[in-house]
Motif scaffolding. Sequence first.
Motif, PDB file in Angstrom:
ATOM      1  N   ARG A 164       0.697  -1.233  -0.148  1.00 36.32           N
ATOM      2  CA  ARG A 164       0.053   0.233   0.180  1.00 36.32           C
ATOM      3  C   ARG A 164       0.962   1.157   0.048  1.00 36.32           C
ATOM      4  O   ARG A 164       0.586   2.230  -0.738  1.00 36.32           O
ATOM      5  CB  ARG A 164      -0.671  -0.268   1.351  1.00 36.32           C
ATOM      6  CG  ARG A 164      -1.642   1.246   1.531  1.00 36.32           C
ATOM      7  CD  ARG A 164      -2.486   1.296   2.778  1.00 36.32           C
ATOM      8  NE  ARG A 164      -2.782   2.586   3.472  1.00 36.32           N
ATOM      9  CZ  ARG A 164      -3.538   2.857   4.403  1.00 36.32           C
ATOM     10  NH1 ARG A 164      -3.924   1.747   5.098  1.00 36.32           N
ATOM     11  NH2 ARG A 164      -3.939   3.917   4.767  1.00 36.32           N
ATOM     12  N   PHE A 165       1.777   1.235   0.884  1.00 35.55           N
ATOM     13  CA  PHE A 165       2.691   2.418   0.795  1.00 35.55           C
ATOM     14  C   PHE A 165       4.029   2.283  -0.284  1.00 35.55           C
ATOM     15  O   PHE A 165       4.747   1.261   0.146  1.00 35.55           O
ATOM     16  CB  PHE A 165       3.283   2.714   2.371  1.00 35.55           C
ATOM     17  CG  PHE A 165       2.016   2.922   3.321  1.00 35.55           C
ATOM     18  CD1 PHE A 165       1.689   4.133   3.065  1.00 35.55           C
ATOM     19  CD2 PHE A 165       1.678   1.856   4.058  1.00 35.55           C
ATOM     20  CE1 PHE A 165       0.208   4.409   4.161  1.00 35.55           C
ATOM     21  CE2 PHE A 165       0.564   2.366   5.102  1.00 35.55           C
ATOM     22  CZ  PHE A 165      -0.214   3.442   5.061  1.00 35.55           C
ATOM     23  N   LEU A 178       4.230   7.565  -0.757  1.00 34.81           N
ATOM     24  CA  LEU A 178       2.767   7.504  -1.118  1.00 34.81           C
ATOM     25  C   LEU A 178       1.888   6.429  -0.541  1.00 34.81           C
ATOM     26  O   LEU A 178       2.607   5.578  -0.108  1.00 34.81           O
ATOM     27  CB  LEU A 178       2.905   7.457  -2.817  1.00 34.81           C
ATOM     28  CG  LEU A 178       3.378   8.443  -3.637  1.00 34.81           C
ATOM     29  CD1 LEU A 178       4.291   7.511  -4.915  1.00 34.81           C
ATOM     30  CD2 LEU A 178       2.677   9.494  -4.261  1.00 34.81           C
ATOM     31  N   ASP A 179       0.839   6.770  -0.505  1.00 34.31           N
ATOM     32  CA  ASP A 179      -0.230   6.046   0.135  1.00 34.31           C
ATOM     33  C   ASP A 179      -1.196   5.771  -1.292  1.00 34.31           C
ATOM     34  O   ASP A 179      -1.950   6.582  -1.485  1.00 34.31           O
ATOM     35  CB  ASP A 179      -1.134   6.590   1.139  1.00 34.31           C
ATOM     36  CG  ASP A 179      -2.127   5.575   1.864  1.00 34.31           C
ATOM     37  OD1 ASP A 179      -2.075   4.409   1.248  1.00 34.31           O
ATOM     38  OD2 ASP A 179      -2.660   5.955   2.776  1.00 34.31           O
ATOM     39  N   ARG A 180      -1.132   4.384  -1.476  1.00 39.44           N
ATOM     40  CA  ARG A 180      -2.063   3.986  -2.859  1.00 39.44           C
ATOM     41  C   ARG A 180      -3.457   3.754  -2.299  1.00 39.44           C
ATOM     42  O   ARG A 180      -4.308   3.591  -3.038  1.00 39.44           O
ATOM     43  CB  ARG A 180      -1.348   2.861  -3.428  1.00 39.44           C
ATOM     44  CG  ARG A 180       0.089   3.269  -4.082  1.00 39.44           C
ATOM     45  CD  ARG A 180       0.265   2.152  -5.160  1.00 39.44           C
ATOM     46  NE  ARG A 180       0.858   0.852  -4.760  1.00 39.44           N
ATOM     47  CZ  ARG A 180       1.371  -0.404  -5.391  1.00 39.44           C
ATOM     48  NH1 ARG A 180       1.724  -0.028  -6.445  1.00 39.44           N
ATOM     49  NH2 ARG A 180       1.639  -1.299  -4.802  1.00 39.44           N
ATOM     50  N   ALA A 181      -3.623   3.632  -1.069  1.00 46.72           N
ATOM     51  CA  ALA A 181      -4.968   3.302  -0.577  1.00 46.72           C
ATOM     52  C   ALA A 181      -5.494   4.148   0.642  1.00 46.72           C
ATOM     53  O   ALA A 181      -5.732   3.629   1.687  1.00 46.72           O
ATOM     54  CB  ALA A 181      -5.232   1.749  -0.499  1.00 46.72           C
ATOM     55  N   PRO A 182      -5.464   5.470   0.365  1.00 48.99           N
ATOM     56  CA  PRO A 182      -5.844   6.211   1.686  1.00 48.99           C
ATOM     57  C   PRO A 182      -7.199   5.874   1.996  1.00 48.99           C
ATOM     58  O   PRO A 182      -8.241   5.561   1.135  1.00 48.99           O
ATOM     59  CB  PRO A 182      -5.973   7.842   1.003  1.00 48.99           C
ATOM     60  CG  PRO A 182      -6.226   7.662  -0.465  1.00 48.99           C
ATOM     61  CD  PRO A 182      -5.209   6.243  -0.776  1.00 48.99           C
ATOM     62  N   GLY A 183      -7.616   6.228   3.071  1.00 47.56           N
ATOM     63  CA  GLY A 183      -9.165   5.958   3.792  1.00 47.56           C
ATOM     64  C   GLY A 183      -9.174   4.368   4.538  1.00 47.56           C
ATOM     65  O   GLY A 183     -10.290   3.974   4.834  1.00 47.56           O
ATOM     66  N   THR A 184      -7.933   3.647   4.318  1.00 44.47           N
ATOM     67  CA  THR A 184      -7.977   2.210   4.726  1.00 44.47           C
ATOM     68  C   THR A 184      -7.268   2.070   6.222  1.00 44.47           C
ATOM     69  O   THR A 184      -6.283   3.079   6.376  1.00 44.47           O
ATOM     70  CB  THR A 184      -7.374   1.105   3.885  1.00 44.47           C
ATOM     71  OG1 THR A 184      -6.062   1.626   3.601  1.00 44.47           O
ATOM     72  CG2 THR A 184      -8.127   1.497   2.496  1.00 44.47           C
ATOM     73  N   ALA A 202      -5.584  -0.588   8.486  1.00 36.75           N
ATOM     74  CA  ALA A 202      -4.935  -2.079   9.041  1.00 36.75           C
ATOM     75  C   ALA A 202      -5.220  -2.962   7.802  1.00 36.75           C
ATOM     76  O   ALA A 202      -5.572  -4.245   7.789  1.00 36.75           O
ATOM     77  CB  ALA A 202      -5.394  -2.625  10.339  1.00 36.75           C
ATOM     78  N   GLY A 203      -5.211  -2.599   6.492  1.00 41.21           N
ATOM     79  CA  GLY A 203      -5.516  -3.253   5.351  1.00 41.21           C
ATOM     80  C   GLY A 203      -6.725  -3.501   4.737  1.00 41.21           C
ATOM     81  O   GLY A 203      -7.167  -4.207   3.938  1.00 41.21           O
ATOM     82  N   ARG A 204      -7.807  -2.877   5.759  1.00 43.04           N
ATOM     83  CA  ARG A 204      -9.392  -2.896   5.462  1.00 43.04           C
ATOM     84  C   ARG A 204      -9.744  -1.480   5.199  1.00 43.04           C
ATOM     85  O   ARG A 204      -9.245  -0.607   5.709  1.00 43.04           O
ATOM     86  CB  ARG A 204     -10.013  -3.424   6.588  1.00 43.04           C
ATOM     87  CG  ARG A 204      -9.498  -4.808   7.221  1.00 43.04           C
ATOM     88  CD  ARG A 204     -10.488  -5.547   8.343  1.00 43.04           C
ATOM     89  NE  ARG A 204     -10.196  -4.632   9.497  1.00 43.04           N
ATOM     90  CZ  ARG A 204     -10.805  -4.848  10.536  1.00 43.04           C
ATOM     91  NH1 ARG A 204     -12.208  -5.536  10.519  1.00 43.04           N
ATOM     92  NH2 ARG A 204     -10.618  -4.081  11.525  1.00 43.04           N
ATOM     93  N   THR A 205     -10.570  -1.549   4.066  1.00 38.06           N
ATOM     94  CA  THR A 205     -11.319  -0.099   3.986  1.00 38.06           C
ATOM     95  C   THR A 205     -12.131   0.296   5.018  1.00 38.06           C
ATOM     96  O   THR A 205     -12.517  -0.420   6.031  1.00 38.06           O
ATOM     97  CB  THR A 205     -12.369  -0.462   2.786  1.00 38.06           C
ATOM     98  OG1 THR A 205     -13.444  -1.305   3.155  1.00 38.06           O
ATOM     99  CG2 THR A 205     -11.557  -1.142   1.512  1.00 38.06           C
ATOM    100  N   THR A 206     -12.268   1.618   5.026  1.00 34.99           N
ATOM    101  CA  THR A 206     -13.064   2.359   6.074  1.00 34.99           C
ATOM    102  C   THR A 206     -14.531   1.486   6.518  1.00 34.99           C
ATOM    103  O   THR A 206     -15.286   1.663   7.401  1.00 34.99           O
ATOM    104  CB  THR A 206     -13.035   3.852   5.687  1.00 34.99           C
ATOM    105  OG1 THR A 206     -11.907   4.411   5.707  1.00 34.99           O
ATOM    106  CG2 THR A 206     -13.856   4.462   6.912  1.00 34.99           C
ATOM    107  N   ALA A 207     -15.084   1.494   5.353  1.00 36.27           N
ATOM    108  CA  ALA A 207     -16.551   0.742   5.148  1.00 36.27           C
ATOM    109  C   ALA A 207     -16.493  -0.633   5.968  1.00 36.27           C
ATOM    110  O   ALA A 207     -17.443  -1.007   6.592  1.00 36.27           O
ATOM    111  CB  ALA A 207     -16.853   0.381   3.637  1.00 36.27           C
TER     112      ALA A 207
END
Length: 314
Positions: A244-245, A297-303, A305-310
């Motif tokens: 991710r980073f 860089l963060d390729r998945a902002p808003g996540t 511990a490897g899981r999405t915010t949702a």
Amino acid sequence: MTMTSPNNVQRKTVQPLGGVSPSRMRQAISQAEQAALLACVTIETVTGHAELEQVFGLFEKVWQPESGNPPVHRDMMKALAHSGNYVAGAFRGGDLIGGSVAFFEEPQHRSLHSHITGILPNVQNGHIGLALKLFQRAWALERGILHVRWTFDPLVARNAYFNVSKLGAFPIQYLPRFYAPMNDSLNGGADSDRLLIDWEIGSSKVSDVVAGSGEVPTPESLGASELLSISEAGLPVLKSTKNRFVTVATPNDVYTLRKSDPAAANDWRLAVRETLGGVLAENGVVLAVTRTGKYVLDRAPGTQAGRTTAEVTS
């Protein structure tokens, strides 16, 4: 706001139009004053013909453009200054050593586009750039402006570090070939890719970064992997990673490289366009830039511990 002396700062205060608290406004002015003291400069807005001619001449010395294509024309600067836009100069001992031009942009003049800032080569690395930007920040905040935006060459390592990790501004869009090829001493006719950067000048985060108290993530603290690295020969090396980073390197000195090996400089342009531009196009974000010009860089902002915010909140 006019800083008339690094040791005796006088200001013509403009009543803020809203958006920042009086304490934040005072803090921004204080930070601008301290930066001017550190750089031993006087910073003033410029409106007169003689001073504008000096700013024009300074930009000519810095960029050495092709004939008939100055970075910004003296008549345009006069029109901008007359209409309430931003033209400023940094003076030392009565000599102009730095200059900056900006103009209001939409929506409703709540942001400022900083078009060009230049410092004479023989006095660079003396905190003058910081003084110019913090003066610009205070000037803008006094007029109710909350964002300053500008573009810069993503291959210039020192500018990337300064903009992101010293000022607290962050790239929001990669712009391939933003200008036509620029035939001057710095760009050398190369493709004019640019990063559009946003500086949220009224935020506590920016104030903390400017004060040196903000936390800046590092590749090591994030466990980042290399997406673009630099070889022993100074060439770009593309890598594959699912992390991710990630980090994206830049050449050590792209200005020199453009003169000594234009093909290698172009390889860097294409590699950074593919990696940094690709991550930003997929809604990734720049978290920091190291002193060596390595983008973090963060390729998945808003996540988390490897899981999405949702997933976390569901």
